[in-house]
Design a protein around this motif. Structure first.
Motif, mmCIF file in Angstrom:
data_model
loop_
_atom_site.group_PDB
_atom_site.id
_atom_site.type_symbol
_atom_site.label_atom_id
_atom_site.label_comp_id
_atom_site.label_asym_id
_atom_site.label_seq_id
_atom_site.Cartn_x
_atom_site.Cartn_y
_atom_site.Cartn_z
ATOM 1 N N LEU A 279 0.647 -1.371 0.178
ATOM 2 C CA LEU A 279 -0.118 0.057 0.052
ATOM 3 C C LEU A 279 0.743 1.217 -0.122
ATOM 4 N N ALA A 282 2.903 1.762 -3.192
ATOM 5 C CA ALA A 282 1.948 2.361 -4.362
ATOM 6 C C ALA A 282 1.737 3.834 -4.021
ATOM 7 N N ARG A 287 0.958 4.959 -7.733
ATOM 8 C CA ARG A 287 -0.054 4.097 -8.335
ATOM 9 C C ARG A 287 -1.324 3.926 -7.598
ATOM 10 N N SER A 288 -1.289 4.567 -6.338
ATOM 11 C CA SER A 288 -2.592 4.455 -5.738
ATOM 12 C C SER A 288 -2.930 6.003 -5.056
ATOM 13 N N SER A 292 -8.053 6.019 -1.053
ATOM 14 C CA SER A 292 -8.127 4.580 -1.055
ATOM 15 C C SER A 292 -7.207 3.926 0.033
ATOM 16 N N VAL A 293 -5.827 4.333 0.151
ATOM 17 C CA VAL A 293 -5.056 4.113 1.019
ATOM 18 C C VAL A 293 -5.550 4.177 2.432
#
Length: 533
Positions: A279, A282, A287-288, A292-293
């Motif tokens: 997590l 990313a 990449r994230s 959301s994390v």
């Protein structure tokens, strides 16, 4: 996993190496149990546990293991007189020989070896980041932080991993590692005092006082939980010296990290140490997204956050295995302290650096971040051969800005790797060094920006074994104060005067030109091997 790593993890309380014809870097792929009446189901790379055949009776099974290209065999030795025969048979067969303690339980040894292999491999997802570290490395880290001897157990009180210790261990710890029960009277007292109940139902650190009459030393223990579900416990036995002053908060943080590992063992798809590491990787790589994390770790994406970057200082060259062990140990140290500071903290490793994300901070968290980082660096230094630097990134307003905090942490760490002799720093501490470091990086990548006269001066030093360039730089740094520059170089002032004059002559430099002095003081800071040829 190498035979060396298995031996280090298990320690000499369970096994002793008696022969290693192919060396200690032999790969161990799996552990299998073999018995005298069975056809050995041994495959290449297996460690075979020879059950039911002690001493000389194990010779046929050792030879059979060799024919099947096993990596090693573990045997209980009935008497010292049998050892020469067993060693010779293992050497001839090309397998390592491990002598198992007579009182050890085979099922305990098999479980521990499998734990070592499983926790190191951390699953089979080749695309996932490497795990934060195996349970044995984590136990060793907790031991360093608390100053005691550590064991990690499941809910059935089976030992999953333990720390190696040169200190004295009591009978309860010895028997626990060997898979035997401790003194019944003492175990009954633990139940009577409510120790097991507290470990099962709370996350509090429990103190268990010494019982000298039973040969039991003082202990700390903490339950390991996930979502209110008990997973096991961590026990810390005090040795001849008192436990560390901050042993209890370190143990509380360790319980959260161990919980991630135990959840990973039970459900690889769950919120495990590997998933949490991925997590952060990313998020830092873009990449994230932050929302959301934050949702997955239970953090508020709208609150301040900071990133701290860590790197092991350069020292004596080490092989890949040693480097990985140090990297794993550093990640474990960071994880334990970060979890104690913020439950939703994330730790990940990218390249040769380790990063920790600290969410849900107060707007003015600088002093607390500095204290936490210094504590982590100090704890890492207690591991043999490991010194660590840390760069603290800016505390940014929301998790969406985490990239800026990571970039600042990297900038600080880059400058510290060049010429800043600090263990922990923020941009405010080393702003000038950071700016100069980044300017030098541009010079290193753009040879056309350099003054060829200064390059010629360094070439002269290399050919004639002189120190004109370094003497000239010291002179510039001292603002022309010859005595101060000479003292820094530990030479006589007249020696420095001569070197400065000679440098000007060799390179054709006008030292009265302020722009030349400005640029020369930059270019002479470049490493000699960066000069264009």
């Amino acid at each position: 996993m190498s035979l060396r790593q298995v031996l280090i993890a298990l320690g000499d309380s369970l096994v002793e190496l008696e022969a290693a014809p192919d060396g200690l870097d032999t790969d161990i792929r799996d552990v299998v149990v073999v018995e005298p009446d069975d056809t050995p189901g041994v495959r290449p790379g297996d460690l075979a546990l020879v059950i039911g055949a002690r001493g000389r009776a194990a010779l046929p099974l050792i030879k059979a293991a060799g024919r099947h290209r096993a990596a090693g065999v573990a045997v209980k030795v009935e008497s010292p007189s049998a050892l020469p025969l067993l060693r010779a048979a293992a050497t001839d067969a090309g397998v390592a020989l491990l002598a198992v303690a007579a009182e050890a339980r085979w099922e305990q040894l098999a479980a521990l070896v499998r734990e070592v292999l499983d926790t190191l491999h951390g699953g089979t997802d080749d695309d996932a980041a490497e795990p934060v570290g195996d349970l044995f490395a984590l136990a060793q880290t907790i031991a360093a932080l608390t100053g005691g001897s550590v064991s990690i157990e499941d809910t059935a009180s089976r030992v999953l991993a333990y720390s190696r210790s040169a200190d004295e261990v009591d009978e309860l710890r010895r028997l626990s590692i060997l898979g035997r029960k401790g003194p019944e009277q003492y175990l009954a007292m633990l139940h009577e005092w409510g120790v097991y109940e507290r470990l099962r139902t709370t996350g509090e650190v429990v103190r268990v006082e010494e019982r000298a009459d039973l040969g039991i030393r003082r202990r700390l223990a903490v339950g390991v939980h996930a979502g209110g579900r008990p997973l096991g416990a961590i026990w810390v036995q005090e040795g001849t010296a008192p436990l560390a002053e901050r042993a209890e908060p370190a143990l509380a943080g360790a319980a959260r990290v161990v919980a991630l590992h135990l959840v990973q063992r039970r459900s690889p798809a769950g919120t495990s140490a590997r998933l949490r590491e991925n997590l952060l990787a990313a998020l830092l790589d873009g990449r994230s997204d932050a929302a959301s994390v934050a949702r997955q770790i239970g953090a508020d994406p709208g609150k301040p956050v900071a990133v701290v970057a860590f790197a092991v200082r350069d020292g004596e060259p080490v092989d890949r295995t040693e480097w990985e062990l140090r990297r794993s140990a550093l990640a474990a140290v960071i994880s334990v302290h970060a979890a104690a500071y913020r439950r939703s903290a994330l730790v990940s490793q990218l390249g040769d650096r380790s990063y920790v994300l600290l969410p849900d901070l107060a707007p003015q968290a600088g002093r607390a971040l500095l204290g936490l980082t210094q504590e982590i660096v100090g704890a890492a230094a207690r591991h043999p051969g490991m010194r660590v630097r840390a760069g603290i990134g800016a505390t940014v307003s929301t998790m969406d800005e985490v990239g800026a905090s990571r970039r600042e942490a990297d900038r600080v760490l880059d400058a510290m790797g060049r010429d800043v002799d600090l263990d922990v720093a923020t941009l405010a501490d080393v702003r000038s060094q950071v700016l100069v470091s980044e300017t030098l990086a541009v010079l290193a990548e753009q040879p056309h920006l350099r003054d060829p006269r200064l390059t010629a001066l360094r070439d002269h030093d290399a050919r004639h074994d002189t120190a004109l360039a370094s003497s000239l730089l010291a002179y510039f740094d001292a603002l022309g104060d010859v005595r101060a520059a000479a003292a820094r170089l530990r030479v006589h002032p007249n020696t420095l005067r001569h070197r400065v004059r000679r440098a000007a002559e060799v390179a054709g430099l006008d030292l009265d030109d302020p722009l030349l002095r400005l640029f020369a003081s930059l270019q002479l800071r470049l490493p000699p091997d960066s000069a264009p040829r």
